[in-house]
Scaffold this motif. Structure first.
Motif, PDB file in Angstrom:
ATOM      1  N   THR A  77      17.005   8.034  -8.108  1.00  0.00           N
ATOM      2  CA  THR A  77      17.990   8.365  -7.078  1.00  0.00           C
ATOM      3  C   THR A  77      17.519   9.545  -6.241  1.00  0.00           C
ATOM      4  O   THR A  77      17.637   9.539  -5.004  1.00  0.00           O
ATOM      5  N   ILE A  78      17.002  10.568  -6.897  1.00  0.00           N
ATOM      6  CA  ILE A  78      16.539  11.761  -6.187  1.00  0.00           C
ATOM      7  C   ILE A  78      15.426  11.394  -5.211  1.00  0.00           C
ATOM      8  O   ILE A  78      15.445  11.801  -4.039  1.00  0.00           O
ATOM      9  N   THR A  79      14.471  10.613  -5.672  1.00  0.00           N
ATOM     10  CA  THR A  79      13.361  10.198  -4.806  1.00  0.00           C
ATOM     11  C   THR A  79      13.856   9.344  -3.648  1.00  0.00           C
ATOM     12  O   THR A  79      13.455   9.550  -2.495  1.00  0.00           O
ATOM     13  N   GLU A  80      14.743   8.398  -3.947  1.00  0.00           N
ATOM     14  CA  GLU A  80      15.223   7.501  -2.900  1.00  0.00           C
ATOM     15  C   GLU A  80      16.079   8.225  -1.865  1.00  0.00           C
ATOM     16  O   GLU A  80      15.995   7.931  -0.665  1.00  0.00           O
ATOM     17  N   LEU A  81      16.895   9.171  -2.296  1.00  0.00           N
ATOM     18  CA  LEU A  81      17.700   9.935  -1.344  1.00  0.00           C
ATOM     19  C   LEU A  81      16.805  10.766  -0.429  1.00  0.00           C
ATOM     20  O   LEU A  81      17.013  10.815   0.793  1.00  0.00           O
ATOM     21  N   ALA A  82      15.798  11.420  -1.007  1.00  0.00           N
ATOM     22  CA  ALA A  82      14.893  12.243  -0.195  1.00  0.00           C
ATOM     23  C   ALA A  82      14.177  11.394   0.847  1.00  0.00           C
ATOM     24  O   ALA A  82      14.097  11.769   2.028  1.00  0.00           O
ATOM     25  N   LEU A  83      13.669  10.259   0.430  1.00  0.00           N
ATOM     26  CA  LEU A  83      12.936   9.385   1.357  1.00  0.00           C
ATOM     27  C   LEU A  83      13.869   8.808   2.416  1.00  0.00           C
ATOM     28  O   LEU A  83      13.505   8.724   3.597  1.00  0.00           O
ATOM     29  N   ALA A  84      15.067   8.410   2.013  1.00  0.00           N
ATOM     30  CA  ALA A  84      16.017   7.808   2.960  1.00  0.00           C
ATOM     31  C   ALA A  84      16.417   8.798   4.040  1.00  0.00           C
ATOM     32  O   ALA A  84      16.410   8.477   5.238  1.00  0.00           O
ATOM     33  N   PHE A  85      16.757  10.022   3.653  1.00  0.00           N
ATOM     34  CA  PHE A  85      17.190  11.004   4.643  1.00  0.00           C
ATOM     35  C   PHE A  85      16.037  11.483   5.515  1.00  0.00           C
ATOM     36  O   PHE A  85      16.229  11.766   6.702  1.00  0.00           O
ATOM     37  N   ASP A  86      14.856  11.553   4.942  1.00  0.00           N
ATOM     38  CA  ASP A  86      13.692  11.908   5.751  1.00  0.00           C
ATOM     39  C   ASP A  86      13.434  10.849   6.819  1.00  0.00           C
ATOM     40  O   ASP A  86      13.225  11.165   7.993  1.00  0.00           O
ATOM     41  N   GLU A  87      13.471   9.575   6.407  1.00  0.00           N
ATOM     42  CA  GLU A  87      13.222   8.483   7.355  1.00  0.00           C
ATOM     43  C   GLU A  87      14.321   8.400   8.413  1.00  0.00           C
ATOM     44  O   GLU A  87      14.048   8.301   9.615  1.00  0.00           O
ATOM     45  N   LEU A  88      15.581   8.440   7.979  1.00  0.00           N
ATOM     46  CA  LEU A  88      16.696   8.312   8.923  1.00  0.00           C
ATOM     47  C   LEU A  88      16.744   9.486   9.889  1.00  0.00           C
ATOM     48  O   LEU A  88      17.122   9.325  11.056  1.00  0.00           O
ATOM     49  N   GLY A  89      16.344  10.654   9.420  1.00  0.00           N
ATOM     50  CA  GLY A  89      16.311  11.818  10.291  1.00  0.00           C
ATOM     51  C   GLY A  89      15.320  11.692  11.418  1.00  0.00           C
ATOM     52  O   GLY A  89      15.459  12.334  12.468  1.00  0.00           O
ATOM     53  N   ARG A  90      14.317  10.834  11.242  1.00  0.00           N
ATOM     54  CA  ARG A  90      13.272  10.634  12.251  1.00  0.00           C
ATOM     55  C   ARG A  90      13.562   9.467  13.200  1.00  0.00           C
ATOM     56  O   ARG A  90      12.876   9.315  14.213  1.00  0.00           O
ATOM     57  N   THR A 139      16.330  18.382   1.977  1.00  0.00           N
ATOM     58  CA  THR A 139      16.088  17.330   2.970  1.00  0.00           C
ATOM     59  C   THR A 139      17.401  16.883   3.619  1.00  0.00           C
ATOM     60  O   THR A 139      17.462  16.681   4.831  1.00  0.00           O
ATOM     61  N   ILE A 140      18.454  16.736   2.806  1.00  0.00           N
ATOM     62  CA  ILE A 140      19.760  16.378   3.362  1.00  0.00           C
ATOM     63  C   ILE A 140      20.287  17.511   4.237  1.00  0.00           C
ATOM     64  O   ILE A 140      20.750  17.289   5.367  1.00  0.00           O
ATOM     65  N   TYR A 141      20.203  18.729   3.743  1.00  0.00           N
ATOM     66  CA  TYR A 141      20.731  19.891   4.461  1.00  0.00           C
ATOM     67  C   TYR A 141      20.026  20.099   5.804  1.00  0.00           C
ATOM     68  O   TYR A 141      20.671  20.435   6.801  1.00  0.00           O
ATOM     69  N   LEU A 142      18.724  19.892   5.840  1.00  0.00           N
ATOM     70  CA  LEU A 142      17.946  20.125   7.057  1.00  0.00           C
ATOM     71  C   LEU A 142      17.801  18.881   7.927  1.00  0.00           C
ATOM     72  O   LEU A 142      17.140  18.939   8.967  1.00  0.00           O
ATOM     73  N   CYS A 143      18.390  17.780   7.518  1.00  0.00           N
ATOM     74  CA  CYS A 143      18.293  16.547   8.305  1.00  0.00           C
ATOM     75  C   CYS A 143      18.752  16.816   9.739  1.00  0.00           C
ATOM     76  O   CYS A 143      19.822  17.389   9.951  1.00  0.00           O
ATOM     77  N   PRO A 144      17.964  16.435  10.736  1.00  0.00           N
ATOM     78  CA  PRO A 144      18.349  16.718  12.126  1.00  0.00           C
ATOM     79  C   PRO A 144      19.560  15.916  12.604  1.00  0.00           C
ATOM     80  O   PRO A 144      20.155  16.253  13.624  1.00  0.00           O
ATOM     81  N   LYS A 145      19.937  14.879  11.869  1.00  0.00           N
ATOM     82  CA  LYS A 145      21.109  14.097  12.221  1.00  0.00           C
ATOM     83  C   LYS A 145      22.328  14.627  11.467  1.00  0.00           C
ATOM     84  O   LYS A 145      22.215  15.049  10.314  1.00  0.00           O
TER      85      LYS A 145
END
Length: 262
Positions: A33-46, A95-101
């Motif tokens: 879950t931790i890995t998937e959340l980090a990757l998901a928010f990183d990708e969606l933020g871009r 990653t969630i906190y700094l997400c640009p979205k």
């Protein structure tokens, strides 16, 4: 097609929804879950086609914190292994906190321990009246260390001093009173309220929303010095001359929709 093991991720009409999808264990998280959340928010933020993200959950609970099987594994970890594991969790929250979205937490049920860290890392929190919250770590001889930067920002030092130490469970109205939740609604109004907030977010200038997130992070708690005043003047000067800044003002004066709504 969703390729995640512990999440559902969908994008529709400029809104991404990341849904915790382990209802059988009350959406407790593990390494996956931790890995998937980090990757998901990183990708969606871009992604240019995403202007807002909703963090939601399936089942009766939003998130019960750490998965029991994961905790059993951690009990046998060395200090180095524990540090590596905790760093991955800390990096995911950041990653969630700094997400640009902008990120909206849609809390449909109980939220405990690390789950409170997930919620606190979001920008806007809407919870149902029935939701309960708990920072339960000290009951297990632990402390809410990795989630503390976000939880303390969300609820304030005074409330954190109580709930970090007592591990008391508290309700949604108390979460609202201390500032952890922005809004509390009846369960049958949750979808409607989150949709209204998201509609407001996607209507605004994408660049301005991203810069406003950074502005809050950079300015909060800072003394009003000459340097800070100059910094804020520089920020407004830059955004006024940006393409979206010029377009927003021009569209307002021309009484037409700005280009980002087309």
């Amino acid at each position: 097609m969703n390729t995640h093991q512990t999440l559902d991720v969908a994008v529709d009409n400029r809104v991404a929804t990341v849904t915790l999808n382990r209802p059988d264990v009350r959406n407790a998280f593990n390494e996956t879950t931790i890995t998937e959340l980090a990757l998901a928010f990183d990708e969606l933020g871009r992604r240019d086609d995403v202007r807002a993200i909703v963090l939601a959950a399936n089942g009766v609970a939003f998130c019960a914190g750490a998965d029991l099987n994961w905790m059993k594994k951690m009990a046998g970890y060395s200090h180095a292994e524990n540090l590596d594991d905790a760093t991955r969790l800390a990096d995911m929250l950041r990653t969630i906190y700094l997400c640009p979205k902008p990120v909206v937490a849609k809390v449909q049920g109980d939220c405990y321990a690390g789950g409170m860290g997930l919620v606190a890392a979001c920008d806007i929190v809407v919870a149902v009246e029935e939701a309960n919250f708990c920072l339960s770590e000290v009951k297990l001889g632990l402390i809410p260390a990795t989630i503390s930067p976000y939880v303390i920002k969300a609820m304030g030092e005074n409330a954190a001093r109580r709930y970090f130490l007592t591990a008391e469970r508290f309700g949604a109205q108390e979460a609202h009173r201390i500032g952890f939740a922005h809004q509390v609604v009846a369960a049958d109004k949750l979808d409607e309220q989150v949709a209204a907030i998201v509609k407001a977010l996607v209507t605004n200038s994408p660049n301005a929303v991203a810069e406003a997130k950074v502005l809050v992070r950079d300015i909060a708690g800072k003394p009003v010095t000459d340097a800070l005043v100059l910094d804020t003047a520089e920020r407004i000067a830059q955004i006024r001359s940006s393409p979206e800044g010029r377009e927003g003002v021009a569209s307002f004066l021309d009484k037409r929709k700005p280009s980002w709504l087309n």
